[in-house]
Design an enzyme around this catalytic site. Structure first.
Site, PDB file in Angstrom:
ATOM      1  N   LYS A 133       0.870  -1.182   0.000  1.00 18.27           N
ATOM      2  CA  LYS A 133       0.000   0.000   0.000  1.00 18.27           C
ATOM      3  C   LYS A 133       0.905   1.229   0.000  1.00 18.27           C
ATOM      4  O   LYS A 133       2.060   1.152   0.417  1.00 18.27           O
ATOM      5  CB  LYS A 133      -0.890  -0.006   1.252  1.00 18.27           C
ATOM      6  CG  LYS A 133      -2.118   0.868   1.154  1.00 18.27           C
ATOM      7  CD  LYS A 133      -3.280   0.208   0.454  1.00 18.27           C
ATOM      8  CE  LYS A 133      -4.412   1.191   0.226  1.00 18.27           C
ATOM      9  NZ  LYS A 133      -5.604   0.559  -0.342  1.00 18.27           N
ATOM     10  N   ASP A 173      -6.976   4.644  -4.464  1.00 16.31           N
ATOM     11  CA  ASP A 173      -7.632   4.507  -3.149  1.00 16.31           C
ATOM     12  C   ASP A 173      -8.217   5.894  -2.890  1.00 16.31           C
ATOM     13  O   ASP A 173      -8.446   6.655  -3.853  1.00 16.31           O
ATOM     14  CB  ASP A 173      -6.613   4.085  -2.072  1.00 16.31           C
ATOM     15  CG  ASP A 173      -7.276   3.707  -0.746  1.00 16.31           C
ATOM     16  OD1 ASP A 173      -7.809   2.593  -0.640  1.00 16.31           O
ATOM     17  OD2 ASP A 173      -7.292   4.534   0.201  1.00 16.31           O
TER      18      ASP A 173
HETATM   19  P1  NDP Z   1     -12.800   8.179  -2.636  1.00 15.86           P
HETATM   20  O1  NDP Z   1     -11.728   9.172  -2.420  1.00 15.86           O
HETATM   21  O2  NDP Z   1     -13.340   7.985  -4.011  1.00 15.86           O
HETATM   22  O3  NDP Z   1     -14.049   8.504  -1.681  1.00 15.86           O
HETATM   23  C1  NDP Z   1     -13.913   8.546  -0.300  1.00 15.86           C
HETATM   24  C2  NDP Z   1     -15.211   9.007   0.301  1.00 15.86           C
HETATM   25  O4  NDP Z   1     -15.113   8.911   1.711  1.00 15.86           O
HETATM   26  C3  NDP Z   1     -15.546  10.458   0.002  1.00 15.86           C
HETATM   27  O5  NDP Z   1     -16.922  10.633  -0.035  1.00 15.86           O
HETATM   28  C4  NDP Z   1     -14.904  11.190   1.186  1.00 15.86           C
HETATM   29  O6  NDP Z   1     -15.484  12.456   1.464  1.00 15.86           O
HETATM   30  C5  NDP Z   1     -15.189  10.224   2.308  1.00 15.86           C
HETATM   31  N1  NDP Z   1     -14.120  10.382   3.320  1.00 15.86           N
HETATM   32  C6  NDP Z   1     -12.779  10.218   3.142  1.00 15.86           C
HETATM   33  N2  NDP Z   1     -12.108  10.494   4.282  1.00 15.86           N
HETATM   34  C7  NDP Z   1     -13.037  10.826   5.174  1.00 15.86           C
HETATM   35  C8  NDP Z   1     -12.985  11.202   6.526  1.00 15.86           C
HETATM   36  N3  NDP Z   1     -11.806  11.290   7.191  1.00 15.86           N
HETATM   37  N4  NDP Z   1     -14.161  11.463   7.152  1.00 15.86           N
HETATM   38  C9  NDP Z   1     -15.344  11.355   6.488  1.00 15.86           C
HETATM   39  N5  NDP Z   1     -15.444  11.002   5.208  1.00 15.86           N
HETATM   40  C10 NDP Z   1     -14.330  10.758   4.562  1.00 15.86           C
HETATM   41  O7  NDP Z   1     -12.238   6.792  -2.033  1.00 15.86           O
HETATM   42  P2  NDP Z   1     -12.744   5.316  -2.309  1.00 15.86           P
HETATM   43  O8  NDP Z   1     -14.207   5.307  -2.515  1.00 15.86           O
HETATM   44  O9  NDP Z   1     -11.850   4.727  -3.328  1.00 15.86           O
HETATM   45  O10 NDP Z   1     -12.377   4.597  -0.939  1.00 15.86           O
HETATM   46  C11 NDP Z   1     -13.293   4.517   0.164  1.00 15.86           C
HETATM   47  C12 NDP Z   1     -12.856   3.410   1.110  1.00 15.86           C
HETATM   48  O11 NDP Z   1     -12.817   2.155   0.407  1.00 15.86           O
HETATM   49  C13 NDP Z   1     -11.455   3.561   1.707  1.00 15.86           C
HETATM   50  O12 NDP Z   1     -11.444   2.980   2.980  1.00 15.86           O
HETATM   51  C14 NDP Z   1     -10.593   2.714   0.780  1.00 15.86           C
HETATM   52  O13 NDP Z   1      -9.400   2.291   1.387  1.00 15.86           O
HETATM   53  C15 NDP Z   1     -11.547   1.546   0.537  1.00 15.86           C
HETATM   54  N6  NDP Z   1     -11.264   0.753  -0.648  1.00 15.86           N
HETATM   55  C16 NDP Z   1     -11.228   1.331  -1.892  1.00 15.86           C
HETATM   56  C17 NDP Z   1     -10.993   0.542  -3.003  1.00 15.86           C
HETATM   57  C18 NDP Z   1     -11.069   1.099  -4.382  1.00 15.86           C
HETATM   58  O14 NDP Z   1     -11.002   0.297  -5.338  1.00 15.86           O
HETATM   59  N7  NDP Z   1     -11.237   2.381  -4.570  1.00 15.86           N
HETATM   60  C19 NDP Z   1     -10.682  -0.889  -2.874  1.00 15.86           C
HETATM   61  C20 NDP Z   1     -10.849  -1.415  -1.537  1.00 15.86           C
HETATM   62  C21 NDP Z   1     -11.089  -0.595  -0.467  1.00 15.86           C
HETATM   63  P3  NDP Z   1     -14.654  13.787   1.125  1.00 15.86           P
HETATM   64  O15 NDP Z   1     -14.631  13.857  -0.375  1.00 15.86           O
HETATM   65  O16 NDP Z   1     -15.406  14.873   1.776  1.00 15.86           O
HETATM   66  O17 NDP Z   1     -13.278  13.578   1.716  1.00 15.86           O
END
Ligand code: NDP
Length: 453
Positions: A133, A173
């Site tokens: 990662k 991510d």
């Molecule tokens: P994105 O950046 O596309 O979206 C993240 C979302 O979560 C946004 O809506 C963001 O809001 C919100 N968010 C992020 N940080 C915070 C925080 N500290 N408090 C509240 N809301 C928060 O990321 P992903 O959708 O790709 O990833 C989401 C989760 O899924 C993570 O845990 C990631 O590790 C996991 N994941 C992702 C994969 C992938 O293929 N993308 C694969 C496997 C797991 P804002 O825009 O306001 O920050």
């Protein structure tokens, strides 16, 4: 969290103690290790050679940790300095594989927690990928495309020397989507003078990407939740669902829930959440988040009517039968879990990595809520990344239907392996135990076969 948790078997307490001593202050990493060790007591009892050969201690220490300076110039001509990380955790099952996260909260401990989880998640897919990662404390929010490009180019100028399709293959991510992957791949290609498509995944379709990769984590999460429901004779059809986040994982989880006949009534970002009883309007949400990069409050402003935006607040106050946390780690705590249980939630499946605190997981398990941990539930993203690598290696490009079918099959296989492992150890329905035991065993056996590595 400074003392070993009582849930860790006595035979493994010394391992956890040593992890705490050697990695001070890295609370998320401690939490991830504690969660896995909490499941391994019965496994080492049945296979004492894992203890004797110190496999678990070896796995708690990454094979390699890289930290580097990322200097770049913003649009005002000001020099900015960020920190870059890549933790290459385990390569016994294949090249290191795992995403890059760009978010101001990223520290070494964050990357280590994600990398540690990734080892077992990747093992569960049954595909030939190791665990790693990376990321940076860079915040792409509010930055122009040109600034994001300059940052990505500087980041890759250091990272490229550690990558390779047979060595280490990053992906996206939080904060790293198609735009960032494009800039990163472009710089890798310039520096190495090689069109090595399999060196990074999540690429655009015109330049080596896989169909269904964008959708994979969200779709896979819902395929898994659907298997959980089917296993107890239920279905997602007609269910009221809450999905936190509104990023890549959340958006495609919402899409698939809707296809399965459920209604997603709430979604969020870090500023707050919206409630739309008619079901989240995905066209609007995609336009706001994928195209206009707006805050979630715009959803309520543009939708009008009864749609409400709650600033700050806790999305888990919204009653639902199925909860899919898809935002970030530790977003759902014990109190929120208690509220969900009181409101009749019967399935919780983690689309994000470690979104539920240990206290929340305990509440769900004690209330007999079906709980699916992220390393099993959200493995569809990395699995489809591995399918992207397969297509790159064979210079091929599969149809959406074929790729999605493979994803569905992989998710069903993971579910089966988690459920049967849990049953084999006399813990039916314990997805946390099943995922940890099955993932660990696959990695540990490969490791032992390769000697002291
Ligand atoms: P994105 O950046 O596309 O979206 C993240 C979302 O979560 C946004 O809506 C963001 O809001 C919100 N968010 C992020 N940080 C915070 C925080 N500290 N408090 C509240 N809301 C928060 O990321 P992903 O959708 O790709 O990833 C989401 C989760 O899924 C993570 O845990 C990631 O590790 C996991 N994941 C992702 C994969 C992938 O293929 N993308 C694969 C496997 C797991 P804002 O825009 O306001 O920050």
């Amino acid at each position: 969290m400074t003392t070993p948790a009582t849930t860790i078997d006595r035979a493994l307490q010394h391992v956890y103690k040593e992890v705490l001593r050697r990695n001070p202050g890295e609370h998320e990493f401690h939490q991830a290790v504690e969660e896995v060790l909490g499941s391994l007591g019965p496994v080492v009892k049945r296979h004492p050679h894992y203890l004797a050969e110190r496999v678990i201690e070896r796995l708690c220490e990454p094979e390699r940790q890289i930290i580097f300076r990322v200097p770049w110039t913003d649009d005002a001509g000001q020099v900015q300095i960020n920190r870059g990380f890549r933790v290459e955790y385990s390569s016994v099952l294949g090249p290191y594989k795992g995403g890059l996260r760009f978010h101001p909260s990223v520290l070494l401990g964050t990357v280590k927690f994600l990398g540690f989880e990734q080892i077992f998640k990747n093992a569960l897919t049954g595909l030939p990928i190791g665990g790693g990662k990376g990321g940076s404390d860079f915040d792409p929010k509010g930055r122009s495309d040109a600034e994001v490009m300059r940052f990505c180019q500087s980041f890759m100028t250091e990272l490229y020397r550690h990558l390779g399709e047979y060595t280490d293959v990053p992906a996206g991510d939080i904060g790293v989507g198609g735009r960032e992957i494009g800039y990163l791949f472009g710089q890798y290609k310039r520096i190495t003078n090689r069109y090595e498509a399999g060196v990074i995944t999540g690429k655009g379709l015109a330049w080596g990407g896989s169909r269904a990769r964008t959708e994979a984590t969200g779709y896979g999460t819902v395929y898994f939740a659907n298997e959980m429901a089917r296993h107890v004779g239920r279905s997602l059809d007609g269910q009221r669902v809450v999905v936190s986040g509104s990023g890549n994982v959340a958006i495609y989880a919402i899409e698939k829930v809707t296809e399965f006949g459920g209604t997603v009534v709430a979604a969020s970002d870090s500023s707050g959440y919206v409630v739309d009883e008619a079901g989240i309007d995905l066209d609007l949400l995609k336009d706001l988040k994928e195209v206009r990069r707006e805050r979630i409050s715009r959803y309520a402003e543009e939708k009008g009517g009864d749609v409400r935006f709650v600033e700050g607040g806790n999305i888990w106050d919204v009653p639902c039968e199925v909860a899919l946390p898809c935002a970030t780690q530790n977003e759902l705590d014990e109190e929120a879990a208690t509220t969900l249980v009181r409101n009749g939630t019967h399935i919780v499946a983690e689309g994000a990595n470690m979104p539920c605190t240990p206290g929340a997981v305990r509440v769900f398990q004690e209330a007999d809520v079906l709980f699916g941990p992220g390393k099993a539930v959200n493995a569809g993203g990395v699995a489809t990344s591995a399918l992207e690598m397969q297509q790159n290696a064979s210079r091929d490009s599969w149809s959406f239907e074929h790729t999605d079918e493979r994803l569905g099959e992989i998710m069903r296989n993971i579910h089966e392996s988690v459920v049967t492992t849990a049953e084999d150890y006399g813990r039916p329905g314990d997805y946390v135990f099943g995922a940890n035991a099955a993932g660990f065993t696959a990695v540990a056996d490969a490791m032992l076969a390769m000697g002291v590595i």
